[in-house]
Write a protein that holds these residues in place. Structure first.
Motif, PDB file in Angstrom:
ATOM      1  N   GLN A  57     109.548  54.333  35.814  1.00 53.28           N
ATOM      2  CA  GLN A  57     109.121  54.040  34.293  1.00 53.28           C
ATOM      3  C   GLN A  57     110.365  52.983  33.848  1.00 53.28           C
ATOM      4  O   GLN A  57     111.079  52.429  33.140  1.00 53.28           O
ATOM      5  CB  GLN A  57     110.267  55.319  34.102  1.00 53.28           C
ATOM      6  CG  GLN A  57     109.350  56.715  33.916  1.00 53.28           C
ATOM      7  CD  GLN A  57     108.966  57.203  35.046  1.00 53.28           C
ATOM      8  OE1 GLN A  57     109.719  57.702  36.580  1.00 53.28           O
ATOM      9  NE2 GLN A  57     107.976  56.932  35.753  1.00 53.28           N
ATOM     10  N   ASN A  88     113.358  52.719  35.192  1.00 53.68           N
ATOM     11  CA  ASN A  88     114.928  52.529  35.645  1.00 53.68           C
ATOM     12  C   ASN A  88     115.588  52.514  36.931  1.00 53.68           C
ATOM     13  O   ASN A  88     114.907  52.835  38.093  1.00 53.68           O
ATOM     14  CB  ASN A  88     115.233  54.330  35.164  1.00 53.68           C
ATOM     15  CG  ASN A  88     115.051  54.662  33.675  1.00 53.68           C
ATOM     16  OD1 ASN A  88     115.377  54.393  32.858  1.00 53.68           O
ATOM     17  ND2 ASN A  88     113.829  55.891  33.569  1.00 53.68           N
ATOM     18  N   GLU A 104     107.406  47.027  29.263  1.00 61.24           N
ATOM     19  CA  GLU A 104     106.706  48.512  27.776  1.00 61.24           C
ATOM     20  C   GLU A 104     107.973  49.155  27.578  1.00 61.24           C
ATOM     21  O   GLU A 104     108.297  49.497  26.567  1.00 61.24           O
ATOM     22  CB  GLU A 104     106.243  49.051  28.979  1.00 61.24           C
ATOM     23  CG  GLU A 104     105.592  51.071  28.658  1.00 61.24           C
ATOM     24  CD  GLU A 104     104.518  49.999  27.218  1.00 61.24           C
ATOM     25  OE1 GLU A 104     104.576  51.380  25.764  1.00 61.24           O
ATOM     26  OE2 GLU A 104     104.129  49.301  26.808  1.00 61.24           O
ATOM     27  N   ARG A 105     109.298  48.875  28.713  1.00 64.22           N
ATOM     28  CA  ARG A 105     110.100  49.757  28.631  1.00 64.22           C
ATOM     29  C   ARG A 105     111.229  49.059  27.271  1.00 64.22           C
ATOM     30  O   ARG A 105     112.033  50.218  26.468  1.00 64.22           O
ATOM     31  CB  ARG A 105     111.145  50.137  29.707  1.00 64.22           C
ATOM     32  CG  ARG A 105     112.514  50.797  30.102  1.00 64.22           C
ATOM     33  CD  ARG A 105     113.131  50.987  30.855  1.00 64.22           C
ATOM     34  NE  ARG A 105     114.221  52.507  30.817  1.00 64.22           N
ATOM     35  CZ  ARG A 105     115.858  51.695  30.674  1.00 64.22           C
ATOM     36  NH1 ARG A 105     115.508  50.474  31.038  1.00 64.22           N
ATOM     37  NH2 ARG A 105     116.657  52.107  30.572  1.00 64.22           N
ATOM     38  N   ARG A 106     111.439  48.204  27.425  1.00 70.65           N
ATOM     39  CA  ARG A 106     112.441  47.020  26.306  1.00 70.65           C
ATOM     40  C   ARG A 106     111.435  47.708  24.416  1.00 70.65           C
ATOM     41  O   ARG A 106     111.784  47.738  23.912  1.00 70.65           O
ATOM     42  CB  ARG A 106     111.941  45.701  26.666  1.00 70.65           C
ATOM     43  CG  ARG A 106     112.599  45.059  28.040  1.00 70.65           C
ATOM     44  CD  ARG A 106     113.001  43.873  27.736  1.00 70.65           C
ATOM     45  NE  ARG A 106     113.569  43.716  26.803  1.00 70.65           N
ATOM     46  CZ  ARG A 106     113.170  42.258  26.033  1.00 70.65           C
ATOM     47  NH1 ARG A 106     111.484  42.472  26.115  1.00 70.65           N
ATOM     48  NH2 ARG A 106     113.469  42.234  24.923  1.00 70.65           N
ATOM     49  N   ARG A 107     109.536  47.155  24.763  1.00 75.29           N
ATOM     50  CA  ARG A 107     109.303  47.348  24.152  1.00 75.29           C
ATOM     51  C   ARG A 107     109.268  49.451  23.301  1.00 75.29           C
ATOM     52  O   ARG A 107     109.381  49.536  21.663  1.00 75.29           O
ATOM     53  CB  ARG A 107     107.698  47.795  23.965  1.00 75.29           C
ATOM     54  CG  ARG A 107     106.542  47.811  23.146  1.00 75.29           C
ATOM     55  CD  ARG A 107     105.669  47.129  22.980  1.00 75.29           C
ATOM     56  NE  ARG A 107     105.254  49.208  23.419  1.00 75.29           N
ATOM     57  CZ  ARG A 107     104.502  50.335  23.003  1.00 75.29           C
ATOM     58  NH1 ARG A 107     105.161  50.280  22.438  1.00 75.29           N
ATOM     59  NH2 ARG A 107     104.386  51.703  23.782  1.00 75.29           N
ATOM     60  N   LYS A 108     109.706  50.447  24.335  1.00 77.14           N
ATOM     61  CA  LYS A 108     109.819  51.846  23.459  1.00 77.14           C
ATOM     62  C   LYS A 108     111.016  51.295  23.028  1.00 77.14           C
ATOM     63  O   LYS A 108     111.184  52.654  22.542  1.00 77.14           O
ATOM     64  CB  LYS A 108     109.878  52.467  24.754  1.00 77.14           C
ATOM     65  CG  LYS A 108     108.214  52.745  25.319  1.00 77.14           C
ATOM     66  CD  LYS A 108     107.651  53.564  26.361  1.00 77.14           C
ATOM     67  CE  LYS A 108     106.123  54.050  26.776  1.00 77.14           C
ATOM     68  NZ  LYS A 108     106.432  54.702  27.591  1.00 77.14           N
ATOM     69  N   ARG A 109     111.998  50.789  23.252  1.00 80.51           N
ATOM     70  CA  ARG A 109     113.344  51.183  22.752  1.00 80.51           C
ATOM     71  C   ARG A 109     113.591  50.116  21.502  1.00 80.51           C
ATOM     72  O   ARG A 109     114.700  50.011  21.441  1.00 80.51           O
ATOM     73  CB  ARG A 109     114.706  50.441  24.315  1.00 80.51           C
ATOM     74  CG  ARG A 109     114.780  51.538  25.173  1.00 80.51           C
ATOM     75  CD  ARG A 109     115.477  50.993  26.527  1.00 80.51           C
ATOM     76  NE  ARG A 109     116.550  50.456  25.495  1.00 80.51           N
ATOM     77  CZ  ARG A 109     117.462  49.524  27.110  1.00 80.51           C
ATOM     78  NH1 ARG A 109     116.779  49.332  28.014  1.00 80.51           N
ATOM     79  NH2 ARG A 109     118.666  49.528  26.268  1.00 80.51           N
ATOM     80  N   GLY A 110     112.091  49.387  21.284  1.00 80.30           N
ATOM     81  CA  GLY A 110     112.672  48.692  20.122  1.00 80.30           C
ATOM     82  C   GLY A 110     112.355  47.074  20.293  1.00 80.30           C
ATOM     83  O   GLY A 110     113.490  46.496  19.231  1.00 80.30           O
ATOM     84  N   ALA A 111     112.937  46.368  21.066  1.00 82.10           N
ATOM     85  CA  ALA A 111     112.127  44.975  21.202  1.00 82.10           C
ATOM     86  C   ALA A 111     110.925  44.839  20.140  1.00 82.10           C
ATOM     87  O   ALA A 111     110.360  45.405  20.667  1.00 82.10           O
ATOM     88  CB  ALA A 111     111.859  44.981  23.163  1.00 82.10           C
TER      89      ALA A 111
END
Length: 418
Positions: free
Chosen positions: A347, A349, A405-412
């Motif tokens: 994920q 992390n 993808e993690r950054r995208r989900k956080r609003g990047a």
């Protein structure tokens, strides 16, 4: 010293404070007679810095309580300007006829004009120049039979600089030059100067870059003491330097940089663990081992702050004897580093990490172009050449996509438009 300055400022900014003479100020602040020379010296410094004002009647106060604003003057190519207050308050508009000799970047004092009903912005005039910002200026030289002038490159520096005939220094019409200001501008009178360096003809190769270097005061050459100190550093890692460091020379790792890069300051390693997580290693060149605090190298690096990159050259923060050699993670040689070993799950992390001093040995000096061709173009020749690292590159891509993808989900926000 700074604490005493703040005490004085707090005292003068008090709502009940009225401008006081030195003797009155010393009494109110309960300063012993033996300490009063130090107080006078501090007040003089604060006046020079523009943080307090000394009136014609020799009374001290803060600018804002006297209808004055201290700040940095920002010129405009259309002839007017603004004072950007030190206090962070609203900017003050300065009409062209009230600039009174200030140049872009100068620290100034401005007197506020009385506000007019319906006026949206504060307006004023410059009454004092605390500190001149432009000791030298880069521009284009032009001349007549009896005098010359330099038109500054910087669009915010308005007004040509007058050059007496005796100070042309061999400059020819149309050349880029560096001029040293000998007389500061005044109201209705341009600055005067002398040419101290001829950079070359406008449009000539390298002249544009040198113009930027000189205009922004970029430190281009290293002092002798800095060079000598750099040359005294060993050009390879000594055995005793590796003691008390974790030995990672067995670990596969690469650097990935542009084709022209010479100062390679980070390397990367990766491994796919049995549990599906990634063991990611980032290894940063340990420059502090060679650049000791307070040394000539340290002081010079502090003045430069960073390396500066141009299309045709780089101006390093440290001499090339260090930046391109012992402090560069060149392939196939031992180097000292700070390593961060991270375990990253599917994920994205970080579930575990270590940070430690290490000794490393980079396997390959890769380029962005070569890695791209291996991963995206399936380049057979490059895959064969770097066959020991192809799997690692695939793992790096896999982890990079997870992190993206993690950054995208956080609003990047992605600015890479097709």
């Amino acid at each position: 010293m700074e604490d005493r300055k703040q005490r004085i400022l707090s005292f003068m900014r008090d709502e009940s404070y009225k401008p006081l003479k030195f003797s009155e100020l010393a009494v109110f602040m309960d300063v012993p007679k033996e300490d009063r020379p130090s107080l006078q010296e501090l007040l003089d410094t604060m006046v020079q810095e523009g943080v307090i004002i000394k009136t014609r009647k020799e009374r001290y106060g803060v600018p804002e309580k006297m209808g004055l604003v201290a700040g940095r003057f920002q010129g405009n190519s259309r002839g007017f300007g603004f004072v950007i207050p030190d206090s962070g308050e609203e900017d003050v508009f300065i009409p062209g006829n009230y600039i009174n000799g200030a140049m872009h970047g100068d620290r100034v004092l401005a007197r506020l004009h009385k506000s007019v009903p319906g006026e949206r912005h504060r307006e004023g005039e410059i009454v004092n120049i605390i500190e001149h910002a432009n000791k030298t200026i880069v521009g284009k030289f032009d001349r007549s039979e009896h005098f010359g002038f330099v038109t500054p490159d910087h669009v915010r520096l308005t007004g040509d600089i007058y050059i007496p005939k005796d100070f042309f220094n061999g400059a020819q019409k149309g050349q880029k030059v560096v001029v040293e200001i000998t007389k500061w501008p005044e109201k209705n009178r341009n600055a005067e100067g002398k040419i101290i360096e001829v950079l070359g003809n406008e449009g000539e190769a390298g002249v544009d870059v040198m113009s930027i270097i000189r205009a922004y005061g970029i430190r281009y050459e290293f002092p002798d003491e800095v060079i000598n100190e750099a040359r005294s550093v060993p050009d390879k890692v000594l055995e005793e330097e590796a003691e008390n460091r974790r030995d990672l020379r067995h670990l596969k790792m690469v650097t990935i940089d542009g084709e022209d890069a010479k100062d390679l300051d980070d390397a990367v390693s990766i491994e796919k663990l049995e549990n599906g997580n990634f063991k990611l290693g980032v290894h940063i060149a340990d420059v502090t081992h060679y650049v000791k605090e307070g040394s000539f190298l340290d002081q010079e690096a502090l003045l430069r702050g960073t390396s500066v990159y141009f299309p045709d050259r780089a101006i390093p923060m440290l001499p090339k004897e260090l930046s391109n050699n012992i402090c560069s993670l060149n392939a196939k040689v031992d180097r000292l580093a700070f390593s961060v070993m991270m375990e990253v799950n599917s994920q994205g992390n970080v579930v575990d990490y270590e940070i430690f001093e290490s000794i490393i040995n980079v396997d390959e000096r890769m380029t962005y172009t070569a890695v791209y061709k291996i991963l995206e173009k399936d380049d057979a020749e490059l895959k064969e050449r770097y066959k020991n690292h192809v799997e690692d590159f695939s793992h790096m891509k896999e982890l990079a996509l997870i992190l993206k993808e993690r950054r995208r989900k956080r609003g990047a926000v992605d600015f890479d438009f097709d």
